[in-house]
Scaffold this motif. Structure first.
Motif, mmCIF file in Angstrom:
data_model
loop_
_atom_site.group_PDB
_atom_site.id
_atom_site.type_symbol
_atom_site.label_atom_id
_atom_site.label_comp_id
_atom_site.label_asym_id
_atom_site.label_seq_id
_atom_site.Cartn_x
_atom_site.Cartn_y
_atom_site.Cartn_z
ATOM 1 N N ILE A 61 -24.237 31.857 53.780
ATOM 2 C CA ILE A 61 -24.242 32.880 53.549
ATOM 3 C C ILE A 61 -25.557 33.503 52.815
ATOM 4 O O ILE A 61 -26.356 32.358 52.520
ATOM 5 N N TYR A 62 -25.666 34.780 52.891
ATOM 6 C CA TYR A 62 -27.018 35.317 52.258
ATOM 7 C C TYR A 62 -26.674 36.488 51.040
ATOM 8 O O TYR A 62 -25.994 37.348 51.544
ATOM 9 N N ARG A 63 -27.065 36.085 50.180
ATOM 10 C CA ARG A 63 -26.591 36.925 49.066
ATOM 11 C C ARG A 63 -27.758 37.166 47.910
ATOM 12 O O ARG A 63 -28.618 36.647 47.690
ATOM 13 N N ARG A 64 -27.851 38.407 47.660
ATOM 14 C CA ARG A 64 -28.719 38.951 46.647
ATOM 15 C C ARG A 64 -28.199 38.616 45.106
ATOM 16 O O ARG A 64 -27.070 38.607 44.978
ATOM 17 N N TYR A 65 -29.448 38.779 44.318
ATOM 18 C CA TYR A 65 -28.894 38.505 42.910
ATOM 19 C C TYR A 65 -27.848 39.590 42.573
ATOM 20 O O TYR A 65 -26.989 39.287 41.661
ATOM 21 N N ARG A 66 -28.110 40.827 42.775
ATOM 22 C CA ARG A 66 -27.200 41.879 42.169
ATOM 23 C C ARG A 66 -25.889 41.698 42.718
ATOM 24 O O ARG A 66 -24.717 42.036 42.224
ATOM 25 N N GLU A 67 -25.479 40.980 43.983
ATOM 26 C CA GLU A 67 -24.293 40.663 44.347
ATOM 27 C C GLU A 67 -23.712 39.662 43.393
ATOM 28 O O GLU A 67 -22.269 39.492 43.195
ATOM 29 N N PHE A 68 -24.375 38.608 43.014
ATOM 30 C CA PHE A 68 -23.794 37.662 41.961
ATOM 31 C C PHE A 68 -23.565 38.274 40.744
ATOM 32 O O PHE A 68 -22.632 38.077 40.189
ATOM 33 N N PHE A 69 -24.252 39.397 40.439
ATOM 34 C CA PHE A 69 -24.183 40.150 39.168
ATOM 35 C C PHE A 69 -22.909 40.838 39.405
ATOM 36 O O PHE A 69 -22.095 41.161 38.448
ATOM 37 N N SER A 70 -22.603 41.471 40.544
ATOM 38 C CA SER A 70 -21.361 42.367 40.715
ATOM 39 C C SER A 70 -20.386 41.695 40.462
ATOM 40 O O SER A 70 -18.932 41.968 39.946
ATOM 41 N N LEU A 71 -20.083 40.386 41.136
ATOM 42 C CA LEU A 71 -19.027 39.492 41.188
ATOM 43 C C LEU A 71 -18.687 39.132 39.834
ATOM 44 O O LEU A 71 -17.511 39.027 39.288
ATOM 45 N N HIS A 72 -19.656 38.757 39.055
ATOM 46 C CA HIS A 72 -19.447 38.172 37.656
ATOM 47 C C HIS A 72 -18.796 39.356 36.628
ATOM 48 O O HIS A 72 -17.881 39.114 36.138
ATOM 49 N N GLN A 73 -19.060 40.547 36.816
ATOM 50 C CA GLN A 73 -18.639 41.718 36.270
ATOM 51 C C GLN A 73 -17.153 41.900 36.449
ATOM 52 O O GLN A 73 -16.410 42.028 35.749
ATOM 53 N N ILE A 74 -17.123 41.695 37.772
ATOM 54 C CA ILE A 74 -15.431 41.824 38.305
ATOM 55 C C ILE A 74 -14.533 40.755 37.661
ATOM 56 O O ILE A 74 -13.831 41.098 37.193
ATOM 57 N N LEU A 75 -14.866 39.501 37.650
ATOM 58 C CA LEU A 75 -14.079 38.478 37.047
ATOM 59 C C LEU A 75 -14.187 38.467 35.718
ATOM 60 O O LEU A 75 -13.191 38.203 35.464
ATOM 61 N N GLU A 76 -15.254 39.057 35.054
ATOM 62 C CA GLU A 76 -15.113 39.101 33.551
ATOM 63 C C GLU A 76 -14.107 39.978 33.134
ATOM 64 O O GLU A 76 -13.579 40.009 32.280
#
Length: 394
Positions: free
Chosen positions: A99-114
């Motif tokens: 899969i191909y992901r940008r850092y901002r996608e990691f950041f968005s996922l982390h905010q949702i899980l938090e």
């Protein structure tokens, strides 16, 4: 006395036979015990095991991701240049994919899980909460490649700990969609995968000498000034060695030790590319063209900007502003588009960009034929202080 002698000779013999019998019985018991244990174990597996409750992990679907590792980084030259991480994902069912992901996608996922699972008190998590791993923070200044490279070990640790959380969290829809291989992921061809290569000794290779003038090449008929790092600067008379065709209108080549893309309409083909290279098979080099104009009191400048983006993408207002400032080398600008009546409409945010894209699709249906790789919408850039370009009549 005679009886005493008999006792002295008979007792050792009886004791010896007793010991032998005891040893034989012990070995037989062990053997029977092993057989019994085997029979009991087989009976348990066949008849009793289905009634035992399985673990939470065993109950997970086979397509749930259980590990992920960054294999490489790739630069994407879109409306803004950025790097994305090539991630190898392994699922519970033992399948692997990229899969191909940008850092901002990691950041968005982390905010949702938090927002869903982080406890108010980390020392006393509740039944439906857990302490999430720490995501590396944003970096606003520095070389983009160096920043992406430095994030690899931190993101690997983050993904390892994230996928090691309780199994009920692995079923979160947003978490599974982040690690899910989309159609675009499956169609993209990875370039290097440096971190998945086994360690090897460096071997010095010698390039064979070739006759450059037997290679596919073209001659520049007009000057061409590239609007981005991906585009070549050409001067009339330059000899360009062709590498491959990007699409129907653009080629990639080398001139003066510089490699980039350029429009075919600016050159004369001396020796064409082989048929296989002319079809532009490399998806990773596919480019789309955006027509943009700078409107000033002194005149109009038109540019065709090449970006490695899909024609259906919806860029952000910030990305478009950044790209137009880089193209026209002017800072104090605003973005506009023309409505159905031909009037300029100023865009201020992402909602205005979405409205422009929607209206352009309707206008494109009744307009003339466009190149297949050209966006259906155009940008008209004006100076922020120039209000004379707008129709203010009621």
């Amino acid at each position: 006395m005679y009886g005493m002698h008999i006792y002295m000779y008979v007792c050792p013999v009886v004791s010896m036979y007793t010991c032998c019998a005891f040893l034989i019985f012990a070995k037989l018991s062990v053997h029977i015990g092993k057989v019994s244990a085997t029979v009991i174990d087989w009976t348990t597996k066949c008849f009793l095991l289905p009634f035992y409750p399985s673990s939470d992990f065993d109950q997970l679907p086979n397509n749930v991701p259980i590990s992920a590792t960054i294999a490489d980084i790739e630069e994407k030259k879109g409306f803004i240049d950025y790097f994305r991480f090539v991630v190898e994902v392994k699922t519970k069912g033992s399948s692997k994919y990229l899969i191909y992901r940008r850092y901002r996608e990691f950041f968005s996922l982390h905010q949702i899980l938090e927002s869903r699972y982080s406890p108010e008190d980390p020392d006393r998590p509740g039944p439906n909460t857990c302490v999430l791993p720490i995501l590396p923070g944003k970096v606003f200044i520095g070389n983009k490649r160096e920043i992406a490279e430095s994030r690899i070990p931190e993101l690997n640790t983050y993904m390892k700990r994230l996928l090691g959380l309780p199994t009920w969290l692995l079923l979160d829809e947003d978490l599974r969609m982040f690690f899910y291989q989309t159609e675009q992921d499956s169609q993209h061809r990875p370039r290097a995968l440096r971190r998945l290569r086994p360690p090897t000794r460096r071997v010095k290779t010698v390039k064979p000498k070739t006759d450059l003038f037997s290679s596919p090449r073209a001659e520049a008929m007009f000057d061409f000034c590239g609007s981005s790092k991906a585009e070549l600067n050409l001067k009339r008379g330059d000899l360009i060695f062709l590498l491959h065709r990007v699409n129907a209108d653009w080629l990639e080549g080398t001139v003066n030790n510089q490699t980039g893309i350029f429009p075919q309409s600016f050159v004369k083909i001396i020796k064409p590319l082989p048929e296989s290279d002319s079809e532009g098979e490399e998806e990773s080099h596919a480019c789309s063209c955006l027509r943009c104009y700078l409107l000033t009191p002194s005149g109009i400048q038109a540019r065709d900007v090449c970006v490695q983006e899909d024609l259906n993408i919806q860029p952000t207002h910030k990305e478009l502003m950044s790209r137009m400032r880089d193209v026209f080398k002017v800072d104090d600008i605003v973005l506009n588009y023309r409505d159905y009546e031909g009037d300029l409409i100023r865009m201020l945010d992402d909602e205005d960009v979405l409205l422009m894209i929607k209206e352009s699709r309707g206008q494109a249906a009744g307009a003339g034929q466009r190149p297949v790789n050209q966006f259906p919408w155009e940008l008209l850039v004006t100076m922020a202080s120039d209000l004379s370009v707008y129709n203010v009549e009621g």
